[in-house]
Design an enzyme around this catalytic site. Sequence first.
Site, PDB file in Angstrom:
ATOM      1  N   SER A 184      -9.497 -19.674   4.193  1.00  0.00           N
ATOM      2  CA  SER A 184      -8.713 -18.569   4.770  1.00  0.00           C
ATOM      3  C   SER A 184      -9.492 -17.817   5.843  1.00  0.00           C
ATOM      4  O   SER A 184      -8.963 -17.530   6.924  1.00  0.00           O
ATOM      5  CB  SER A 184      -8.304 -17.595   3.677  1.00  0.00           C
ATOM      6  OG  SER A 184      -7.577 -18.267   2.688  1.00  0.00           O
ATOM      7  N   CYS A 206      -8.100 -21.042  -1.516  1.00  0.00           N
ATOM      8  CA  CYS A 206      -6.786 -20.413  -1.696  1.00  0.00           C
ATOM      9  C   CYS A 206      -5.657 -21.437  -1.663  1.00  0.00           C
ATOM     10  O   CYS A 206      -4.817 -21.482  -2.556  1.00  0.00           O
ATOM     11  CB  CYS A 206      -6.587 -19.347  -0.618  1.00  0.00           C
ATOM     12  SG  CYS A 206      -4.943 -18.648  -0.634  1.00  0.00           S
ATOM     13  N   CYS A 229      -5.288 -19.737  -5.218  1.00  0.00           N
ATOM     14  CA  CYS A 229      -4.095 -18.878  -5.268  1.00  0.00           C
ATOM     15  C   CYS A 229      -2.769 -19.632  -5.219  1.00  0.00           C
ATOM     16  O   CYS A 229      -1.869 -19.387  -6.018  1.00  0.00           O
ATOM     17  CB  CYS A 229      -4.107 -17.904  -4.090  1.00  0.00           C
ATOM     18  SG  CYS A 229      -5.713 -17.293  -3.630  1.00  0.00           S
ATOM     19  N   LYS A 241      -2.128 -22.288  -8.037  1.00  0.00           N
ATOM     20  CA  LYS A 241      -2.067 -21.478  -9.267  1.00  0.00           C
ATOM     21  C   LYS A 241      -0.707 -20.801  -9.411  1.00  0.00           C
ATOM     22  O   LYS A 241      -0.092 -20.808 -10.463  1.00  0.00           O
ATOM     23  CB  LYS A 241      -3.207 -20.453  -9.231  1.00  0.00           C
ATOM     24  CG  LYS A 241      -3.346 -19.511 -10.401  1.00  0.00           C
ATOM     25  CD  LYS A 241      -2.537 -18.245 -10.284  1.00  0.00           C
ATOM     26  CE  LYS A 241      -2.660 -17.470  -9.023  1.00  0.00           C
ATOM     27  NZ  LYS A 241      -3.904 -16.724  -8.830  1.00  0.00           N
ATOM     28  N   GLY A 289     -13.075 -13.925 -19.336  1.00  0.00           N
ATOM     29  CA  GLY A 289     -12.077 -12.868 -19.495  1.00  0.00           C
ATOM     30  C   GLY A 289     -11.659 -12.278 -18.168  1.00  0.00           C
ATOM     31  O   GLY A 289     -11.126 -11.172 -18.107  1.00  0.00           O
ATOM     32  N   TYR A 340      -9.986 -12.892 -13.968  1.00  0.00           N
ATOM     33  CA  TYR A 340      -8.716 -13.306 -13.362  1.00  0.00           C
ATOM     34  C   TYR A 340      -8.325 -14.731 -13.778  1.00  0.00           C
ATOM     35  O   TYR A 340      -7.220 -14.977 -14.243  1.00  0.00           O
ATOM     36  CB  TYR A 340      -8.863 -13.363 -11.840  1.00  0.00           C
ATOM     37  CG  TYR A 340      -8.812 -12.075 -11.082  1.00  0.00           C
ATOM     38  CD1 TYR A 340      -7.653 -11.706 -10.413  1.00  0.00           C
ATOM     39  CD2 TYR A 340      -9.916 -11.252 -10.947  1.00  0.00           C
ATOM     40  CE1 TYR A 340      -7.599 -10.554  -9.641  1.00  0.00           C
ATOM     41  CE2 TYR A 340      -9.880 -10.095 -10.183  1.00  0.00           C
ATOM     42  CZ  TYR A 340      -8.713  -9.756  -9.534  1.00  0.00           C
ATOM     43  OH  TYR A 340      -8.661  -8.623  -8.767  1.00  0.00           O
ATOM     44  N   GLU A 353      -5.220 -15.899 -16.159  1.00  0.00           N
ATOM     45  CA  GLU A 353      -4.099 -16.567 -15.494  1.00  0.00           C
ATOM     46  C   GLU A 353      -3.845 -17.952 -16.080  1.00  0.00           C
ATOM     47  O   GLU A 353      -2.706 -18.331 -16.365  1.00  0.00           O
ATOM     48  CB  GLU A 353      -4.379 -16.677 -13.986  1.00  0.00           C
ATOM     49  CG  GLU A 353      -4.362 -15.315 -13.313  1.00  0.00           C
ATOM     50  CD  GLU A 353      -4.592 -15.346 -11.801  1.00  0.00           C
ATOM     51  OE1 GLU A 353      -4.305 -14.337 -11.149  1.00  0.00           O
ATOM     52  OE2 GLU A 353      -5.072 -16.374 -11.278  1.00  0.00           O
ATOM     53  N   GLY A 409     -16.644 -17.308 -13.900  1.00  0.00           N
ATOM     54  CA  GLY A 409     -17.053 -16.768 -12.609  1.00  0.00           C
ATOM     55  C   GLY A 409     -17.253 -17.836 -11.550  1.00  0.00           C
ATOM     56  O   GLY A 409     -17.264 -19.029 -11.833  1.00  0.00           O
ATOM     57  N   ALA A 434      -3.609  -8.291  -7.708  1.00  0.00           N
ATOM     58  CA  ALA A 434      -2.717  -8.694  -8.804  1.00  0.00           C
ATOM     59  C   ALA A 434      -3.379  -9.771  -9.627  1.00  0.00           C
ATOM     60  O   ALA A 434      -4.099 -10.620  -9.101  1.00  0.00           O
ATOM     61  CB  ALA A 434      -1.405  -9.209  -8.232  1.00  0.00           C
ATOM     62  N   HIS A 479      17.890   2.742  -8.763  1.00  0.00           N
ATOM     63  CA  HIS A 479      18.364   2.578 -10.130  1.00  0.00           C
ATOM     64  C   HIS A 479      19.350   1.419 -10.235  1.00  0.00           C
ATOM     65  O   HIS A 479      20.161   1.249  -9.336  1.00  0.00           O
ATOM     66  CB  HIS A 479      19.043   3.878 -10.574  1.00  0.00           C
ATOM     67  CG  HIS A 479      19.442   3.872 -12.001  1.00  0.00           C
ATOM     68  ND1 HIS A 479      18.526   3.921 -13.028  1.00  0.00           N
ATOM     69  CD2 HIS A 479      20.667   3.800 -12.581  1.00  0.00           C
ATOM     70  CE1 HIS A 479      19.174   3.893 -14.178  1.00  0.00           C
ATOM     71  NE2 HIS A 479      20.468   3.810 -13.930  1.00  0.00           N
ATOM     72  N   GLU A 528      11.502   2.336 -10.689  1.00  0.00           N
ATOM     73  CA  GLU A 528      11.884   3.746 -10.560  1.00  0.00           C
ATOM     74  C   GLU A 528      10.998   4.644 -11.435  1.00  0.00           C
ATOM     75  O   GLU A 528      10.847   5.831 -11.176  1.00  0.00           O
ATOM     76  CB  GLU A 528      13.367   3.958 -10.869  1.00  0.00           C
ATOM     77  CG  GLU A 528      13.775   3.702 -12.295  1.00  0.00           C
ATOM     78  CD  GLU A 528      15.287   3.868 -12.495  1.00  0.00           C
ATOM     79  OE1 GLU A 528      15.797   4.964 -12.214  1.00  0.00           O
ATOM     80  OE2 GLU A 528      15.953   2.905 -12.905  1.00  0.00           O
TER      81      GLU A 528
END
Length: 461
Positions: A15, A43, A48, A51, A178, A180, A184, A264, A343, A438, A443
């Site tokens: 990237s 990536c 990413c 995945k 433990g 990302y 995932e 890692g 995320a 809504h 919200e």
Amino acid sequence: MTTYDYDLFVIGAGSGGVRAARLAALDGKRVAVAEEYRVGGTCVIRGCVPKKFMVYASDFAHEFEVAKGYGWTIEKASFDWPAFIHAKDVEIARLSGLYVANLTKAGADLIHGRAVLKDAHTIEIPDKNLTVTAEQILIATGGRPWIPETLPGAEYAITSEEAFHLPELPRRILIAGGGYIAVEFAGIFAGLGVETTLIYRGPNILRGFDDDVRSHLADQIQRRGIQVILGCEHEAIEKTSTGLLNKLKTGMEIETDVVMFATGRIPHVKGLGLEAAGVELNERGAIKVDDYSRTGVENIWAVGDVTDRVNLTPVAIREAVAFVETAFKNNPSRVDYADIPTAVFSQPPVGVVGLTEHDARQKYGKVDVYMSRFRPMRFAFVGVEERTLMKLIVRAEDGVVVGCHIVGPDAPEMIQLAGIAVKAGLTKVQWDATCAVHPTAAEELVTMREKYVETQLTAAE
Ligand code: NDP
């Protein structure tokens, strides 16, 4: 004046490298990029993007369960792993091809081969029997998975790289770590019906995230069928006639078909010839750079995971853009690392931006916390117990929202937008002045009125 073959030579077409090469080439610079594997980098090729396809594939199982509650009859759902892997690989090849096309369209030369620095301006590509010179050099070689190699039986373990190409879906998997990737992939395999165990050495998964996010997610993923074992590490892995025996330091033994380490990633610097060029590493083994991504050698720069700053694709891209501005456009530019939204594509997923409650208290002293746990209406309708968590951290002094943490469906989509408000430094009053949409889960972000701590105190009184 010395003349070089290229104005810019980029090592690594991931990237960061591709973005820098493309921008410099579009600016009229003579650019070459060397890539030893496939264009697109971690990536696109083994991170990413594939995945996310796996998360999509896996999440259907949960969707089918929810669908039943809405009146659907699902006769017989079955999953074809090889068919999925093939379809994923076709799409990854298409995306990699787009990267190649964009590079060549911009006018950059793409060299398939491993590049080695010979000195500060000379690069050798032994596979191609080629030596070239460049005025500026950018190292963007990324990272690679690290596993504790001294562990007896470590050779039986795979990493995320192999997980993308398993010949068949295992019946049982144990994932160590433990962070990302561990969280995932545990979600991916559990969703696909694999008996999944996650072991992590610390007291709770996702170290560095907000404590409420960590405990909420740990609870939710266990509801989705993942066995989570905390405070636990491997002693050894042994091959048996029926699988792999995970011998854990707690004395527990768990047999699985696959063991995956997600312990890692480390900067990919081996064999690059950094010493010959005079480029230094920091104490973590990453390339040492200044705020402008320049190494100690004036014409050599590095961006992305190889510098181990914030190891995320959009950050590497920003570093690449800033590098081109600095090196070629007489516009010294640095990346702003504050309030980067991120995320975790666990199931349910996590989206966070800004400070955790702990860090905010450390930094600002008094903060107000607003927190809500609720069943999204989509799940409540069918009696699924899964809950969403939303938490806002507000600096008491001026009411600015300094952290937003979400665990639940669509959290990654929501956090991209909430990230704008946090980055802009808006106050809770301004968040609340925004009319709710809504009925949505989002919200809740603009309708949390009661301070969490006060609510707890009142309840306790
Ligand atoms: P992380 O750094 O997130 O997690 C590594 C995990 O391995 C931690 O839980 C760590 O424990 C554990 N660990 C480290 N050493 C050992 C050891 N010797 N024995 C047992 N456990 C160990 O790395 P990942 O590999 O999950 O991901 C790498 C990076 O890639 C991430 O930090 C992230 O920046 C990026 N990434 C981003 C994604 C996204 O944006 N959605 C997805 C995937 C990766 P401890 O916490 O105790 O140190």
